[in-house]
Enzyme design. Structure first.
Site, mmCIF file in Angstrom:
data_model
loop_
_atom_site.group_PDB
_atom_site.id
_atom_site.type_symbol
_atom_site.label_atom_id
_atom_site.label_comp_id
_atom_site.label_asym_id
_atom_site.label_seq_id
_atom_site.Cartn_x
_atom_site.Cartn_y
_atom_site.Cartn_z
ATOM 1 N N ILE A 1 0.929 -1.180 0.096
ATOM 2 C CA ILE A 1 0.082 0.020 -0.120
ATOM 3 C C ILE A 1 0.858 1.220 0.000
ATOM 4 O O ILE A 1 0.598 2.156 -0.772
ATOM 5 C CB ILE A 1 -0.847 0.070 1.268
ATOM 6 N N ARG B 1 -8.254 0.898 0.609
ATOM 7 C CA ARG B 1 -9.262 -0.186 0.146
ATOM 8 C C ARG B 1 -9.334 -0.901 -1.099
ATOM 9 O O ARG B 1 -9.920 -1.118 -1.758
ATOM 10 C CB ARG B 1 -10.717 0.667 0.391
ATOM 11 N N LYS C 1 -13.301 -0.045 8.175
ATOM 12 C CA LYS C 1 -12.448 -0.916 7.130
ATOM 13 C C LYS C 1 -12.459 -2.482 7.473
ATOM 14 O O LYS C 1 -12.764 -3.276 6.726
ATOM 15 C CB LYS C 1 -10.963 -0.640 7.421
ATOM 16 N N ASN D 1 -14.247 -5.643 5.117
ATOM 17 C CA ASN D 1 -13.630 -6.993 4.620
ATOM 18 C C ASN D 1 -14.479 -8.338 5.360
ATOM 19 O O ASN D 1 -14.550 -9.237 4.937
ATOM 20 C CB ASN D 1 -12.022 -6.946 5.290
ATOM 21 N N HIS E 1 -32.601 -13.361 -8.492
ATOM 22 C CA HIS E 1 -33.581 -12.528 -7.772
ATOM 23 C C HIS E 1 -32.994 -11.219 -7.489
ATOM 24 O O HIS E 1 -31.680 -11.267 -7.526
ATOM 25 C CB HIS E 1 -33.633 -13.383 -6.365
ATOM 26 N N ARG F 1 -32.884 -9.222 -5.168
ATOM 27 C CA ARG F 1 -32.047 -8.756 -3.977
ATOM 28 C C ARG F 1 -31.167 -9.748 -3.438
ATOM 29 O O ARG F 1 -30.698 -9.710 -2.292
ATOM 30 C CB ARG F 1 -33.150 -8.166 -2.975
ATOM 31 N N GLY G 1 -7.959 -16.609 0.999
ATOM 32 C CA GLY G 1 -6.746 -15.920 1.333
ATOM 33 C C GLY G 1 -6.229 -14.657 0.945
ATOM 34 O O GLY G 1 -7.173 -13.739 1.151
ATOM 35 N N CYS H 1 -5.746 -9.746 3.963
ATOM 36 C CA CYS H 1 -6.702 -9.015 4.663
ATOM 37 C C CYS H 1 -7.885 -9.563 5.071
ATOM 38 O O CYS H 1 -8.391 -9.569 6.102
ATOM 39 C CB CYS H 1 -7.145 -7.919 3.415
ATOM 40 N N PHE I 1 -3.128 -16.589 -4.075
ATOM 41 C CA PHE I 1 -4.306 -16.515 -3.451
ATOM 42 C C PHE I 1 -5.774 -16.320 -4.042
ATOM 43 O O PHE I 1 -6.601 -16.422 -3.809
ATOM 44 C CB PHE I 1 -4.113 -15.722 -2.261
ATOM 45 N N ARG J 1 0.800 -15.082 -0.683
ATOM 46 C CA ARG J 1 0.382 -14.922 0.907
ATOM 47 C C ARG J 1 -0.637 -15.629 1.282
ATOM 48 O O ARG J 1 -1.763 -15.178 0.646
ATOM 49 C CB ARG J 1 0.304 -13.193 1.069
HETATM 50 N N1 SAJ Z 1 -12.793 -15.053 -2.765
HETATM 51 C C1 SAJ Z 1 -13.675 -15.953 -2.956
HETATM 52 N N2 SAJ Z 1 -14.857 -15.772 -3.402
HETATM 53 C C2 SAJ Z 1 -15.134 -14.426 -4.032
HETATM 54 C C3 SAJ Z 1 -14.385 -13.780 -3.698
HETATM 55 C C4 SAJ Z 1 -13.308 -13.619 -3.276
HETATM 56 O O1 SAJ Z 1 -13.443 -17.247 -2.707
HETATM 57 O O2 SAJ Z 1 -16.196 -14.565 -4.631
HETATM 58 C C5 SAJ Z 1 -11.580 -15.173 -2.072
HETATM 59 C C6 SAJ Z 1 -10.373 -14.994 -3.255
HETATM 60 O O3 SAJ Z 1 -10.045 -15.992 -4.065
HETATM 61 C C7 SAJ Z 1 -9.108 -14.759 -2.075
HETATM 62 C C8 SAJ Z 1 -10.120 -14.067 -1.103
HETATM 63 O O4 SAJ Z 1 -11.135 -14.516 -1.160
HETATM 64 O O5 SAJ Z 1 -8.399 -15.922 -1.778
HETATM 65 C C9 SAJ Z 1 -9.561 -12.651 -0.947
HETATM 66 O O6 SAJ Z 1 -9.764 -12.139 -2.381
HETATM 67 P P1 SAJ Z 1 -10.682 -10.610 -2.819
HETATM 68 O O7 SAJ Z 1 -10.601 -10.382 -4.096
HETATM 69 O O8 SAJ Z 1 -12.050 -10.949 -1.975
HETATM 70 O O9 SAJ Z 1 -9.996 -9.509 -1.684
HETATM 71 P P2 SAJ Z 1 -8.449 -9.066 -1.399
HETATM 72 O O10 SAJ Z 1 -7.926 -9.655 -0.135
HETATM 73 O O11 SAJ Z 1 -7.591 -9.201 -2.624
HETATM 74 O O12 SAJ Z 1 -8.958 -7.355 -1.360
HETATM 75 C C10 SAJ Z 1 -9.741 -7.058 -0.197
HETATM 76 C C11 SAJ Z 1 -10.498 -5.957 -0.772
HETATM 77 N N3 SAJ Z 1 -11.685 -6.035 0.094
HETATM 78 C C12 SAJ Z 1 -13.099 -5.966 -0.328
HETATM 79 O O13 SAJ Z 1 -13.259 -6.347 -1.250
HETATM 80 C C13 SAJ Z 1 -14.040 -5.792 0.736
HETATM 81 C C14 SAJ Z 1 -9.706 -4.745 -0.818
HETATM 82 O O14 SAJ Z 1 -10.849 -3.753 -1.435
HETATM 83 C C15 SAJ Z 1 -9.147 -4.193 0.206
HETATM 84 O O15 SAJ Z 1 -8.405 -3.117 0.246
HETATM 85 C C16 SAJ Z 1 -8.286 -5.351 0.746
HETATM 86 O O16 SAJ Z 1 -8.997 -6.639 0.839
HETATM 87 C C17 SAJ Z 1 -7.480 -4.921 1.851
HETATM 88 O O17 SAJ Z 1 -6.221 -4.587 1.625
HETATM 89 O O18 SAJ Z 1 -8.136 -4.976 2.894
#
Ligand code: SAJ
Length: 431
Positions: A22, A168, A220, A224, A258, A260, A271, A274, A339, A347
């Site tokens: 970041i 974010r 924040k 997450n 649906h 909603r 993974g 965050c 990840f 990571r």
């Molecule tokens: N994942 C799933 N299914 C999904 C979405 C994600 O299994 O439908 C998994 C991914 O494969 C991965 C993990 O979740 O292993 C996280 O991936 P991600 O793309 O959801 O998130 P990050 O960790 O790359 O980034 C997140 C983001 N937060 C949100 O979307 C709420 C990002 O905006 C934040 O800035 C970041 O965390 C952070 O630094 O906190």
């Protein structure tokens, strides 16, 4: 250095503490707006790499912008903090053994900048933090600099302004999201918020929304945790559907029609640095009130083990179909180590956890196909081999899809002619 005592003030020198995933992109973006940036990091190799115009992390286009900022003289990295108008702290906040937040990196950063603080400075904490961390940071600063006043005692009239403003950005899209995302700005007084907003306006095109520091910290963690809970719901559905012989991808697609309902995607687990970490900061502070958030962590953390069980039953199927084979004759090809899709970041990857655990129980060969890395990580070196897609198709009995990288999504649906497939990502499930 000018004193930042009125709101007409312009930032001429900004210091970013912590030049990681970041901090470095933020430093480079600010420098690209032709503001002097001093980046501070405790790692001399990181400092040297950046001062040569290079980068030590992988993020699309970051190399170009860092190189340009260093060459044009707007970005400089150093080990020791120097005087500046504002200090932006972006250091890691890991958790300890018992899942409690470890604020030691913030404390070290605070003690380092305390030496160069002057009246009128702005200090912003960006690191993901438990509620109250900004107030704690302000206390540490006040202890280190009794000659200055701080917002916890002097409100809008304090010498030093303090705010919490979480990052974010989504890994893989950091430079775009740094500019376009809305920002939440939680000042310890309203003047702190207004001055912090002014800093973000240097590069943020999104909206800057003002609140207090505690709400910004919780915001924040909430974002997450929201994602973690929703992914846990998808992961739980995938296990239920497997038991009930229903295609979970078709089911989610149908439910999402649906107006909603918007269910996320199941996978091998959650993974990154965050989503699997931040919910613990809420759980740690309010353990008796976090049943849903805690259950989501449990479900997502248990998914790799469930994938291993699926692989085990697939091995049994292969043995049943090939009576001449024993377990050690079975080659398992694992597609993806990162990840998530289309990044090289390993990571906290559930794919790694699965491959490691598989290596402990499987006596046969294990191959890994990861187009985003050139070498197998040291901790997997003796147990798995890195293969190309072609090699894996020729040599494996079982294909385990762990990451939906573009290179895999582009493969034809019927490519696995000689393999049984365990697909944790629904690679070809287009509904
Ligand atoms: N994942 C799933 N299914 C999904 C979405 C994600 O299994 O439908 C998994 C991914 O494969 C991965 C993990 O979740 O292993 C996280 O991936 P991600 O793309 O959801 O998130 P990050 O960790 O790359 O980034 C997140 C983001 N937060 C949100 O979307 C709420 C990002 O905006 C934040 O800035 C970041 O965390 C952070 O630094 O906190």
């Amino acid at each position: 250095m000018l004193e930042n005592t009125n709101e007409q003030f312009q930032f001429t020198r900004i210091s970013v503490i912590g030049l990681g995933y970041i901090g470095l992109p933020t430093a480079a973006i600010i420098a690209s707006r032709k503001v002097q940036v001093i980046g501070v990091d405790v790692n001399i190799d990181t400092v040297n790499t950046i001062n040569q115009g290079n980068i030590h992390i992988v993020e699309p286009e970051l190399d170009i912008i860092v190189h340009a900022s260093v060459t044009e003289g707007y970005l400089k990295a150093t080990i020791q903090p120097e005087a500046a108008d504002a200090f932006l702290i972006a250091v890691p906040t890991p958790f300890t053994e018992g899942y409690h937040p470890d604020l030691s990196y913030i404390k070290a950063a605070v003690n380092a900048i305390a030496l160069v603080l002057i009246r009128g400075n702005l200090v912003i904490l960006e690191s993901t933090s438990p509620v109250g961390a900004t107030e704690q940071m302000a206390e540490w600063l006040a202890l280190a600099r009794p000659d200055l006043t701080f917002p916890q005692t002097h409100g809008d009239n304090s010498d030093i302004r303090i705010a919490y403003c979480p990052e974010r950005v989504l890994p893989g899209h950091v430079l775009r999201e740094l500019v376009q995302n809305n920002r939440v700005i939680g000042g310890m007084s309203s003047k702190c918020s207004r001055i912090a907003e002014k800093l973000y306006k240097i590069f943020v095109e999104g909206e800057c929304i003002i609140t207090n520091a505690r709400t910004a910290e919780m915001c924040k963690l909430t974002e997450n945790s929201f994602r973690d809970v929703n992914i846990a719901f998808a992961n739980e559905l995938s296990m239920i559907c497997d038991r009930l012989n229903i295609n979970v991808w078709e089911l989610i697609n149908l439910a999402n029609h649906h107006p909603r309902v918007n269910i996320l995607k199941p996978g091998p687990g959650v993974g990154g640095h965050c989503i699997a970490v931040d919910p613990w900061f809420i759980i740690s502070q309010t353990p008796d009130l976090t049943e849903v958030i805690g259950a989501a962590r449990k479900v997502n953390d248990s998914k790799p083990k469930w994938v291993i069980e699926k692989i085990e039953s697939t091995i049994a199927q292969v043995l049943k179909l090939n009576l001449d084979k024993s377990r050690k004759d079975i080659t398992i090809a694992c597609f993806g180590l990162a990840f998530k899709a289309d990044i090289d970041d390993l990571r906290e990857s559930p794919a790694i956890e699965i491959v490691k655990d598989l290596a402990k129980i499987h006596p046969g060969r294990i191959a890994v196909i990861e187009p985003h890395i050139k070498e197998i990580p040291v901790f997997l070196k003796d147990v798995v081999e890195l293969q190309t897609i072609t090699q894996a198709l020729e040599e494996s009995d079982i294909a385990v899809i762990l990451v939906d990288h573009k290179a895999f999504r582009e493969l034809p649906k019927n490519i696995f002619k000689n393999q049984l497939v365990v697909d944790t990502r629904g690679l070809w499930q287009i509904y």
